[in-house]
Design a protein around this motif. Structure first.
Motif, short mmCIF file in Angstrom:
data_model
loop_
_atom_site.label_atom_id
_atom_site.label_comp_id
_atom_site.label_asym_id
_atom_site.label_seq_id
_atom_site.Cartn_x
_atom_site.Cartn_y
_atom_site.Cartn_z
N LYS A 1245 -114.75 -60.63 -16.41
CA LYS A 1245 -114.19 -60.32 -15.09
C LYS A 1245 -115.17 -59.45 -14.30
O LYS A 1245 -115.41 -59.67 -13.11
CB LYS A 1245 -112.85 -59.60 -15.23
N ALA A 1246 -115.70 -58.45 -14.98
CA ALA A 1246 -116.64 -57.54 -14.31
C ALA A 1246 -117.86 -58.31 -13.81
O ALA A 1246 -118.33 -58.08 -12.68
CB ALA A 1246 -117.08 -56.45 -15.29
N LEU A 1247 -118.39 -59.23 -14.62
CA LEU A 1247 -119.56 -60.00 -14.21
C LEU A 1247 -119.22 -60.89 -13.02
O LEU A 1247 -120.04 -61.06 -12.10
CB LEU A 1247 -120.05 -60.85 -15.39
N SER A 1248 -118.02 -61.47 -13.01
CA SER A 1248 -117.62 -62.30 -11.87
C SER A 1248 -117.58 -61.48 -10.59
O SER A 1248 -118.05 -61.92 -9.53
CB SER A 1248 -116.23 -62.91 -12.13
N VAL A 1249 -117.04 -60.25 -10.68
CA VAL A 1249 -116.99 -59.36 -9.51
C VAL A 1249 -118.40 -59.02 -9.05
O VAL A 1249 -118.69 -59.01 -7.85
CB VAL A 1249 -116.20 -58.07 -9.86
N MET A 1250 -119.28 -58.76 -10.00
CA MET A 1250 -120.66 -58.40 -9.66
C MET A 1250 -121.38 -59.57 -8.98
O MET A 1250 -122.17 -59.36 -8.05
CB MET A 1250 -121.41 -57.97 -10.92
N VAL A 1251 -121.09 -60.80 -9.42
CA VAL A 1251 -121.68 -61.98 -8.77
C VAL A 1251 -121.17 -62.10 -7.33
O VAL A 1251 -121.93 -62.35 -6.39
CB VAL A 1251 -121.36 -63.26 -9.58
N GLU A 1252 -119.87 -61.88 -7.16
CA GLU A 1252 -119.27 -61.97 -5.82
C GLU A 1252 -119.90 -60.97 -4.84
O GLU A 1252 -120.11 -61.27 -3.67
CB GLU A 1252 -117.76 -61.71 -5.89
N HIS A 1253 -120.16 -59.76 -5.35
CA HIS A 1253 -120.66 -58.69 -4.48
C HIS A 1253 -122.19 -58.62 -4.41
O HIS A 1253 -122.72 -57.73 -3.76
CB HIS A 1253 -120.12 -57.33 -4.95
N LEU A 1254 -122.86 -59.56 -5.06
CA LEU A 1254 -124.32 -59.48 -5.12
C LEU A 1254 -124.96 -59.61 -3.74
O LEU A 1254 -125.83 -58.81 -3.37
CB LEU A 1254 -124.86 -60.58 -6.06
N GLU A 1255 -124.52 -60.60 -2.97
CA GLU A 1255 -125.12 -60.83 -1.66
C GLU A 1255 -124.64 -59.83 -0.61
O GLU A 1255 -125.39 -59.42 0.26
CB GLU A 1255 -124.82 -62.26 -1.20
N ILE A 1256 -123.36 -59.43 -0.71
CA ILE A 1256 -122.80 -58.57 0.34
C ILE A 1256 -123.12 -57.09 0.13
O ILE A 1256 -122.98 -56.28 1.04
CB ILE A 1256 -121.27 -58.76 0.47
N GLU A 1257 -123.55 -56.73 -1.07
CA GLU A 1257 -123.87 -55.32 -1.36
C GLU A 1257 -125.28 -55.19 -1.93
O GLU A 1257 -125.49 -54.57 -2.97
CB GLU A 1257 -122.85 -54.72 -2.34
N PHE A 1295 -132.31 -61.57 -9.91
CA PHE A 1295 -133.76 -61.53 -9.70
C PHE A 1295 -134.18 -62.41 -8.53
O PHE A 1295 -135.19 -62.13 -7.87
CB PHE A 1295 -134.50 -61.91 -10.99
N THR A 1296 -133.42 -63.43 -8.25
CA THR A 1296 -133.69 -64.22 -7.05
C THR A 1296 -133.47 -63.37 -5.81
O THR A 1296 -134.28 -63.36 -4.87
CB THR A 1296 -132.76 -65.45 -7.02
N MET A 1297 -132.36 -62.63 -5.80
CA MET A 1297 -132.06 -61.74 -4.67
C MET A 1297 -133.14 -60.65 -4.53
O MET A 1297 -133.60 -60.35 -3.42
CB MET A 1297 -130.69 -61.11 -4.86
N LEU A 1298 -133.57 -60.09 -5.64
CA LEU A 1298 -134.59 -59.03 -5.60
C LEU A 1298 -135.89 -59.57 -5.04
O LEU A 1298 -136.61 -58.88 -4.30
CB LEU A 1298 -134.81 -58.46 -7.00
N GLN A 1300 -136.18 -62.05 -2.92
CA GLN A 1300 -135.96 -62.22 -1.48
C GLN A 1300 -136.16 -60.91 -0.73
O GLN A 1300 -136.73 -60.86 0.35
CB GLN A 1300 -134.53 -62.73 -1.21
N GLU A 1301 -135.66 -59.84 -1.35
CA GLU A 1301 -135.76 -58.51 -0.71
C GLU A 1301 -137.13 -57.88 -0.91
O GLU A 1301 -137.36 -56.74 -0.49
CB GLU A 1301 -134.68 -57.58 -1.30
N GLU A 1302 -138.02 -58.62 -1.57
CA GLU A 1302 -139.37 -58.12 -1.89
C GLU A 1302 -139.31 -56.79 -2.62
O GLU A 1302 -140.08 -55.86 -2.36
CB GLU A 1302 -140.22 -58.00 -0.62
N TYR A 1303 -138.38 -56.69 -3.54
CA TYR A 1303 -138.22 -55.47 -4.34
C TYR A 1303 -139.11 -55.58 -5.58
O TYR A 1303 -139.25 -56.67 -6.15
CB TYR A 1303 -136.76 -55.33 -4.77
N HIS A 1304 -139.70 -54.48 -5.99
CA HIS A 1304 -140.50 -54.45 -7.21
C HIS A 1304 -139.82 -53.56 -8.23
O HIS A 1304 -139.45 -52.42 -7.92
CB HIS A 1304 -141.91 -53.91 -6.92
N LEU A 1305 -139.69 -54.06 -9.44
CA LEU A 1305 -139.05 -53.26 -10.50
C LEU A 1305 -139.85 -52.00 -10.78
O LEU A 1305 -141.09 -52.04 -10.81
CB LEU A 1305 -138.98 -54.07 -11.80
N THR A 1306 -139.17 -50.89 -10.99
CA THR A 1306 -139.85 -49.66 -11.41
C THR A 1306 -140.14 -49.73 -12.91
O THR A 1306 -139.54 -50.53 -13.64
CB THR A 1306 -138.99 -48.42 -11.13
N GLU A 1307 -141.06 -48.87 -13.36
CA GLU A 1307 -141.38 -48.82 -14.79
C GLU A 1307 -140.15 -48.48 -15.62
O GLU A 1307 -139.92 -49.01 -16.69
CB GLU A 1307 -142.48 -47.78 -15.05
#
Length: 1711
Positions: A1245-1257, A1295-1298, A1300-1307
């Motif tokens: 359930k938690a993962l489903s909620v996180m998928v739903e809010h991925l694009e909007i948050e 990671f697809t969203m990241l 798109q946002e040109e985000y780079h993972l920190t160490e």
């Protein structure tokens, strides 16, 4: 008469041999006259008597012998050839003269020996005298010792070899003859005059009484260095100089410098005999040191420890021993063993000295890495070890190892390494610390002075200050050019305070006599190792009467209390609140004092100080007082003022009014001025003298109190007590005791020398004056407040009447708590709770005072005979042995923890067949606990656990005695030591019903009283569950009783999880019991108010375990009604800072869910079904809350070790709790409950909620990304496949969203996630592996592929063959996509690692390894064979065969690779591709195709490598041709919209470069990402990356961001140059203008870089070498000349080479 006439006619030499003694006597007389007449020392006359001199001294007639001795003395004094007779003559003297009763004969014999020494024959004389020490005649022995003593006294230690003499000294002290012992004592005193403390180690084992007598005599010796008074014939110039000084009247003071030169510094080490220890190691040592049980490893180390106690060790092959000890230090999990192994290494280094140097390089890195341990005893042991090791080698030899550790992320390691460097520098000289060595150290230390951790900065400043002091400003200043003024001043301040190895402290009082190092004293490194010696020396030196003490704490301090006053002085880390800066002040002359006083006091005041009229003196004092009251602290000359007060009549003032004002002035000066101990010494005697005065006593007490505040109570009290009891005035004594009673209440008890006070109190109790006795009893009552019942043991020998008075006083104090200090430094320590110590300090606070009690060392009384008695076969003898032990402990009262072999002896008696002896042993162990106090902790494992074993005895009285003993021990030690480790769980594991029920009952009694428990308590839980089903009813009942208390500390979840290994039927029953226990679970005891803030503030990592409320928020299933009520108070706060997250999770929760009342929260915790209904109303808001700088703060906390580093094999509960606490401030409560629910369906359930809010948050997700990734790693350890698949699905979208946002993972994010993701690549399910590979591909778009390579390479070391194979496949993909520059740390090392797997036993892994190497071969060509190194014939043939089979496509592969790389990158940046990836069905499809492409994408591959896996992929690709036919239209449509913006370089540059401004914490990873693209095989990608870097380098404010990345950038650049040379220039299809453009970008970047000098100097030698090679190759490339702009390129390269030579570090470029 006839006979007489016959021998009278004989020549002199024949007379000397005549059988008549009279003839010989006459011959000796004439020979004596003859010898005195001969002027020429080389006269042939001397040779006649060469063989006779022995007969001169050995004559059988006593009268003739006396004259013969005189003649022999004259002969030795004057004859040139006398030296030839040395051996026989001295031997004759020893054997035939020294046994004579006549004193004159003995005196002449000694004179002859001394004369032989004068004529340069000292060694032969000494050898014969030492032989004489073995004679059975005590007279001869005494005379030989006396001769040696006189020789040393007159000729000094340069002439007389002391080593052989000292060697026999202990034997002489054991002689039965008192005369021998007395003479040996005189010899020892004489030796001590010359070598001082170097004599102590060789004599440490002599009788303690004799040693005490020697100590007393040594103290009486003058401090001035002794001088040689008699000289050798070759020392005539020195003799003349000495006689000249004597004539001038200069004795002790004259020529002091020369005297110092004449005295050699003797090293105690050189005086000792080397001991061979390797053969004495236990035969099973190397087996035991590897044993699984820590007790066995401990035994092995203790065996080594015993051997290395020998201060000098014989050289040998210690490699294996050092290796074993190093392994324990580096890898053993038991910190006690780590400390012991470090101690052993220190002992080896000390014993071997320079011979240990060969092993130093192997050991030092391990020790430095181990400094991550925070336990003080471990840190101290490691410090002592590394300091001892340093002295065996040079800083040059260790520099690489030290510098390698300097970049460690652990602040403790950095701090301790810097402190070690500081201590090492202090042993260097300018010649041993050249600039070449200073440079790298200064560079590393300069990074540390900017560190976020204050302790790291302080240590770095200390090290730089030491370097400045040792090498001088001229040498160090060039490296400090970029340091700002504040930091530079700090370095100089540290340099002034530096205490060099010689012991002289710079910057105040360095020339005082008491600070001079003792001649011959081996230098000790400053820091913890030196501290110990400092304390010992202080303890021995006693109080100094007329000079300031060397250390703030005074000589009497022990243990932790020394930190209160002098911790900062010895170079160790002091407390902020507790530290008092010691004031060092030299003693001023009376003239200087008058001069200083006249500057601040009225002239009339000074003139009337000694007036005969009391009224004038009174007026003078009033003026004096006014002047002091108006003075500023900085200008007040305290010593001068108190000296003026002491001026005649001084403290003998008869007028009480004048005296009262004088005393008030003393108090004022002490309060207002910078009052030193030197000033205090001037006035204390007078104050003590007036303390008993009726009219002036109160003023004297006030003055003493003010001095105690200025100079600390411990020192002041000791001085005052010694002065008071050196008088006979009972009034002064009683009032002193009264003052001290009051002072202790005001100042606290910290640092006071209990031993000295007890001695004085005993004197007072024996006084005839009742007032003195009453005051003493009152003082005892005050001390009792702090020390408690142990104090009484010191007074059990007093008379019954007196003892009853003492008991009555103690009874008054019972139940009272010591008052909080109101004066002095102690109050700061209590109130502030500084950050120097952690939560453990409060547990030990009560024990510190007990530690001050004087403790006897009983180890010498635990003889081998006593131990053998205790272990005797006869029970009566065993009982006698135990009785002796009882009497020893009773007699000693308080003992030191060193009890020798007593511990194993008593342990064996706990198993005695005679139960009476077992009970007696238990009684002894109770006494031992009381006598040893808190120090008994170290015996818990070897003696305490065996006591627990006795709880399983069948006899009830034995079990009762055992329980009483265990409780007696825990009173002293606390429970921590008992619960640590596996010992308790091993006891509970034993199926003994008596043991189980007693042990569980004991735990049920103790656990509720504890606030924290070690994590090892969980080890007892499986056995607790076993006890719940025990066949014995009593055991079951005790287990049920204990269950709630285990749950109180471990939580319901842990307890429920532990049932997983039980059988299904058992599990159900236990879970029911757990539910019942949950309802009865008590609350943890609340922490004390005073210390809670300190614990939370200073040790957040511990606070989660130690805080009473931390468990309350662990999960919804664990919380109980009383616990849930606690957050109400905290929840009222309107706002919560991010930093409060660790300390009060509830505050964050209450703020995030403001609409919910705490009552609803309680209901939710108790009844989950109700909470779900309630929380439905709260799910409308965002699920991820943006907390400003929240992520950065979490990263800082992890870096500073305030929280656990996310690194584990399997997730432990403390990691889950920590993550939950961190999430509480930035994740909605209802989502957090779902995420941490015990049921996997809630996770879905938690993962489903996180998928739903991925694009909007998006912003919220990025702000919490580190926590989300950590939570997902926990899901990787779940066994439920549906959760795992859902998590992987979410990760692909994430990671697809990241991207798109040109985000780079920190160490931080990468290291806490990627290793756990790679674990899943080895899953047996193909669908999981496929998804993980897809995620890895996406991650390369947000994290540098070169860094991904390192993580994946680690994955190839797994035991899981599927994981190894998949990781190897992925490595091949990375190389194919990004080229050889992706291989880390170097292509050679990476390929060697890959090639190892060609020989793997698993076929899949072999094929994967071969495929990967083939892929590399296609990129890199034949050089692959060079890089992979030597392979076995079989492996090489397999590789060659595979390469041959793929040879058809080798030419086309490179071109295709170049074409496909931009496709991969463009697809990553294109929104259309991203949209496809987010769609469900298409996602799997695209990941498969992506994987297929990464495998090579060539039809030939499947034919060359007949693997089922690849064949499947080809089928999928063929099938998907039809599936994808619908997609291109959509994709093409979107690509058309954005195609042009993507291809234009300028927008790309603008899009990425803002990262240098906006991403503070991500700057490094952004730069790494861009640099990784510089070496790309695609020209456009490389040009874009170079353009971005050039933009940064051209802006001064941003150029610094490249610092630390220069080598990486240069490597990428010359790899690109190599790629152009080998590949692009040979590719006819490529447009040559593109190559020229790439060359221009590279050269332009290089020129920009090498114009910034500080960045240019960062380039290392190896990198510069490769760069120059690449540039020269480019200039010589004829193909470049043929290009249209080739000449321009070559000219630019020439300019660049000049810049490189000019601007880079000259040492590196010209090396």
């Amino acid at each position: 008469m006839g006979d007489d006439s016959e021998w009278m006619k004989l020549p002199i030499d024949q007379k000397c041999e005549h059988k008549l003694w009279k003839a010989r006597l006459n011959g000796y007389e004439e020979a004596l006259k003859l010898f005195e007449k001969i002027d020429d020392e080389k006269s042939p006359e001397w040779s006649k008597y060469l063989g006779l001199t022995k007969k001169f001294v050995t004559d059988s007639n006593a009268v003739a012998q006396l004259k013969g001795l005189e003649a022999a003395l004259a002969y030795v004094e004057n004859a040139h050839v006398a030296g030839k007779t040395t051996g026989e003559v001295v031997s004759g003297v020893v054997n035939k003269v020294f046994n004579q009763p006549k004193a004159k004969a003995k005196e002449l014999g000694i004179d002859i020996c001394l004369m032989f020494i004068e004529i340069e024959k000292g060694e032969v004389v000494q050898e014969e005298l030492l032989k004489g020490l073995d004679n059975k005649n005590p007279k001869i022995i005494v005379a030989c010792i006396e001769t040696l003593r006189r020789a040393l006294s007159e000729f000094g230690s340069k002439i007389i070899l002391l080593k052989p003499v000292i060697k026999v000294l202990p034997k002489l002290f054991e002689s039965r003859e008192k005369a021998v012992r007395d003479e040996a004592k005189l010899l020892a005193i004489e030796i001590y005059r010359w070598i001082r403390d170097a004599l102590r180690p060789p004599l440490q084992n002599i009788n303690s009484l004799q040693l005490k007598e020697l100590e007393e005599e040594w103290v009486k010796l003058p401090s001035s260095a002794p001088k040689q008074t008699r000289f050798l014939r070759s020392q005539q110039e020195m003799k003349a100089k000495f006689e000249q000084q004597q004539a001038a009247g200069g004795d002790a003071d004259g020529g002091g410098d020369d005297g110092d030169d004449a005295v050699p510094q003797v090293d105690a080490y050189e005086l000792l005999e080397a001991v061979e220890i390797l053969s004495k190691l236990p035969k099973d040592f190397y087996d035991k040191i590897e044993a699984k049980k820590w007790q066995e490893r401990k035994e092995a180390l203790e065996a080594v420890e015993m051997l290395i106690k020998n201060p000098k060790l014989e050289a040998g092959d210690y490699a294996d021993l050092v290796k074993a000890l190093k392994k324990v230090v580096g890898k053993d999990t038991n910190v006690m063993l780590v400390a012991l192994a470090a101690k052993c290494l220190a002992g080896l280094a000390t014993g071997l000295r320079k011979k240990f140097g060969q092993y130093a390089g192997h050991v030092v890195p391990t020790i430095l890495e181990k400094f991550k341990e925070k336990k003080p005893q471990v840190v101290q042991a490691l410090q002592e070890a590394i300091d001892a090791i340093f002295l065996t080698t040079t800083l040059q030899n260790l520099s690489e190892d030290i510098l390698a550790v300097m970049d460690n992320k652990n602040p403790t390691i950095k701090q301790q390494t810097s402190l070690f460097i500081a201590r090492s520098f202090s042993h260097c000289t300018p010649s041993t610390l050249p600039k070449a060595l200073l440079k790298p150290f200064c560079a590393a230390l300069l990074k540390h002075i900017n560190d976020s951790a204050p302790e790291v900065r302080d240590a770095a400043f200390e090290a730089l200050g030491t370097a400045l002091k040792v090498a001088g400003e001229k040498a160090v200043n060039p490296f400090l050019t970029d340091v700002d003024k504040l930091k530079l001043d700090r370095i100089k301040e540290c340099a002034e305070k530096v205490e060099l190895a010689g012991g002289g402290k710079v910057g105040g009082g360095a020339d005082r006599k008491e600070n001079k190092p003792v001649a011959g004293k081996a230098p000790v490194l400053s820091g913890a190792a030196g501290d110990k010696d400092t304390k010992e020396n202080l303890a021995k030196s006693g109080p100094l009467k007329k000079a300031p003490a060397a250390k703030a704490g005074g000589p009497s301090k022990k243990g932790k209390q020394i930190a209160a006053g002098g911790a900062g002085i010895a170079g160790t880390k002091g407390k902020k609140g507790a530290e008092v800066k010691e004031i060092f002040e030299p003693e001023l002359s009376i003239e200087m004092c008058e001069e200083k006083a006249s500057a601040v006091l009225p002239a009339a005041c000074l003139q009337q100080l000694d007036s005969g009229n009391w009224k004038e003196r009174l007026a003078c004092m009033e003026e004096f007082q006014k002047a002091v009251e108006l003075m500023d602290r900085a200008e007040m000359p305290c010593q001068a003022l108190v000296r003026m007060l002491a001026k005649k009549p001084g403290w003998k003032e008869t007028n009480f009014q004048v005296m009262q004002i004088k005393l008030r002035i003393v108090a004022l000066v002490a309060q207002k001025g910078t009052f030193s101990k030197t000033s205090a010494q001037i006035v204390l005697d007078g104050l003590v003298d007036k303390i008993g005065d009726v009219k002036c006593g109160n003023n004297a007490k006030e003055a003493l109190t003010s001095i105690a505040e200025a100079c600390q109570l411990p020192w002041t009290a000791e001085q005052v007590m010694s002065m008071a009891f050196s008088q006979k005035n009972p009034k002064n004594q009683s009032e002193t005791l009264n003052w001290l009673s009051n002072a202790i209440r005001e100042f606290g008890f910290a640092g006071l020398n209990v031993k000295a006070f007890i001695s004085n109190v005993k004197t007072a109790l024996a006084a005839t004056n009742p007032a003195v006795r009453t005051s003493a009893i009152t003082l005892l009552g005050v001390i009792y407040l702090y020390v408690g019942p142990p104090l009484r043991m010191f007074f059990e020998d007093e008379k019954p009447a007196l003892l009853s008075q003492i008991d009555a006083e103690f009874e008054k104090m019972q139940g009272q708590t010591p008052p909080a200090p109101t004066r002095g430094n102690s109050r700061n320590t209590v109130v502030s709770g500084d950050d120097g110590e952690e939560g453990e300090e409060q547990e030990d606070a009560g024990n510190d005072v007990v530690d001050l009690l004087p403790r006897a060392d009983i180890s010498d009384k635990i003889t081998s005979e006593l131990v053998s008695k205790i272990g005797d076969k006869n029970w009566k003898i065993r009982k006698e042995g135990l009785d002796e032990v009882t009497s020893i402990i009773n007699e000693a009262k308080f003992i030191q923890p060193n009890i020798g072999e007593l511990a194993p002896a008593l342990k064996s008696r706990l198993n005695d067949s005679n139960k009476i002896l077992v009970q007696q042993t238990l009684t002894i162990l109770q006494q031992l606990a009381t006598a040893m106090g808190p120090n008994i902790k170290q015996h818990v494992k070897n003696l305490g656990i065996p006591i627990i074993t006795v709880l399983g005895d069948s006899k009830n009285n034995v079990r009762t005695a055992s329980l009483v003993t265990v409780n007696a021990w825990t009173e002293q030690t606390g429970m921590k030591e008992w619960l640590e480790g596996e010992d308790l769980s091993e006891e509970l594991k034993k199926e003994n019903p008596f043991l189980r029920q007693e042990l569980l009952g004991w735990l049920a009694d103790k656990l509720p009283t504890l606030r924290t428990v070690p994590s090892d308590l969980i080890l007892c839980v499986p056995h607790l569950y076993s006890c719940l089903e025990d066949r014995n009813g009593d055991v079951r009942k005790k287990a049920q009783d204990a269950l709630p208390f285990f749950m109180m500390h471990l939580g319901f979840e842990k307890m429920a999880k532990a049932t997983g290994k039980l059988k299904p039927t058992s599990k159900d029953q236990v879970l029911v019991m757990l539910e019942k226990a949950k309802a009865n679970m008590p609350a943890k005891p609340a922490p004390p108010n005073k210390t809670s803030s300190r614990v939370i503030g200073t040790a957040p990592a511990k606070s989660q375990a130690a805080s009473g409320s931390s468990e309350e928020f662990s999960s919804s299933a664990v919380e109980t009604k009383p616990d849930a009520k606690k957050p109400k108070a905290g929840g009222t706060a309107p706002k919560t800072k991010p930093s409060d997250v660790n300390t009060s999770p509830t505050k964050g929760n209450s703020n995030l869910t403001k609409n919910r009342s705490s009552k609803q929260g309680i209901q939710g915790k108790k009844v989950p079904s109700k909470s779900n209904l309630k929380e439905d109303d709260d799910r409308s808001g965002p699920v991820f809350i943006l907390v400003p700088n929240g992520k950065e703060q979490r990263m800082k906390d992890e870096k500073a070790l305030k929280v656990l580093k996310w690194n584990f094999t399997t997730p432990r509960d403390e990691y889950i709790e920590q993550l939950k606490t961190q999430m509480s401030s930035c994740v909605a409560k209802w989502l957090q409950d779902e995420m941490f629910h015990a049921d996997f369906q809630h996770h879905n359930k938690a993962l489903s909620v996180m998928v739903e809010h991925l694009e909007i948050e998006k912003e919220g997700v990025i702000s919490c990304l580190d926590l989300i990734l950590k939570w997902l790693t926990l899901r990787f350890f779940d066994t439920n496949t549906s959760v795992l698949m859902k998590a992987l699905e979410y990760l692909k979208l994430l990671f697809t969203m990241l991207n798109q946002e040109e985000y780079h993972l920190t160490e931080n994010e990468a290291t806490s996630f990627i290793p756990y993701l790679i674990l899943k690549v080895g899953e047996p399910k193909d669908v999981v592996r496929r998804d993980v590979r897809s995620i890895l591909n996406r991650m390369c778009l947000v994290y540098p592929a070169s860094k991904m390579f390192i993580f994946i390479m680690e994955g190839t070391k797994s035991k899981n063959s599927k994981q190894r194979a998949e990781c190897l496949e992925e490595l091949g993909c990375l190389v194919e996509s990004y080229g050889m520059n992706v291989c880390q740390p170097t292509p050679g090392k990476a390929l060697k690692e890959m090639a190892i797997h060609i020989g793997d036993r698993d076929n899949t892994v072999r094929n994967a390894a071969l495929n990967t190497i083939v892929t590399v071969y296609n990129v890199h060509g034949d050089q692959v064979f060079k890089l992979i190194g030597n392979l076995s014939e079989k492996d090489m043939s397999m590789l060659e065969e595979r390469i041959k089979r793929s040879a058809k496509r080798s030419n086309a592969a490179l071109a295709r690779q170049v074409e496909e790389k931009p496709q991969r990158i463009q697809s990553a940046n294109a929104n259309a591709s991203a949209n496809i990836l987010r769609k469900g069905p298409a996602e799997d499809m695209s990941s498969k195709l992506n994987q297929a492409r990464n495998m090579g994408g060539h039809p030939e591959t499947t034919h060359a490598v007949p693997r089922e896996f690849q064949l499947d992929l080809d089928e999928i690709e063929n099938d998907n041709g039809t599936v994808r036919c619908e997609m291109p239209a959509l994709v093409q449509h979107k690509l058309d919209d954005i195609f042009e913006p993507v291809l234009i370089p300028e927008p790309k540059i603008r899009a990425v470069s803002p990262h240098f401004d906006d991403m503070h914490s991500n700057t490094a990873s952004t730069i790494n990402f861009v640099i990784s693209q510089v070496a790309s095989g695609d020209i456009n990608t490389s040009i874009q990356a170079l353009a971005q870097i050039d933009e940064v380098l051209r802006q001064e404010d941003k150029a610094e961001a490249m610092s630390g990345h220069i080598d990486q950038f240069l490597i990428a650049t010359f790899m690109q140059l190599r790629l152009i040379y080998n590949t692009h220039m040979a590719d006819e299809k490529l447009d040559k203008d593109e190559i020229v453009k790439l060359y221009s970008c590279i050269i332009g970047n290089m020129i920009s870089l090498f114009q910034i000098e500080n960045l240019a100097r960062e380039a290392s030698a190896g990198v510069l070498k490769d760069l120059m090679h690449g540039l020269i190759t480019l200039m010589l490339d004829s193909r470049v000349e043929d290009l249209e702009e080739g000449q321009q390129v070559i000219r630019s390269v020439n300019l660049l080479v000049v810049k490189v030579l000019e601007k880079s570090d000259q040492t590196n470029i010209l090396r």
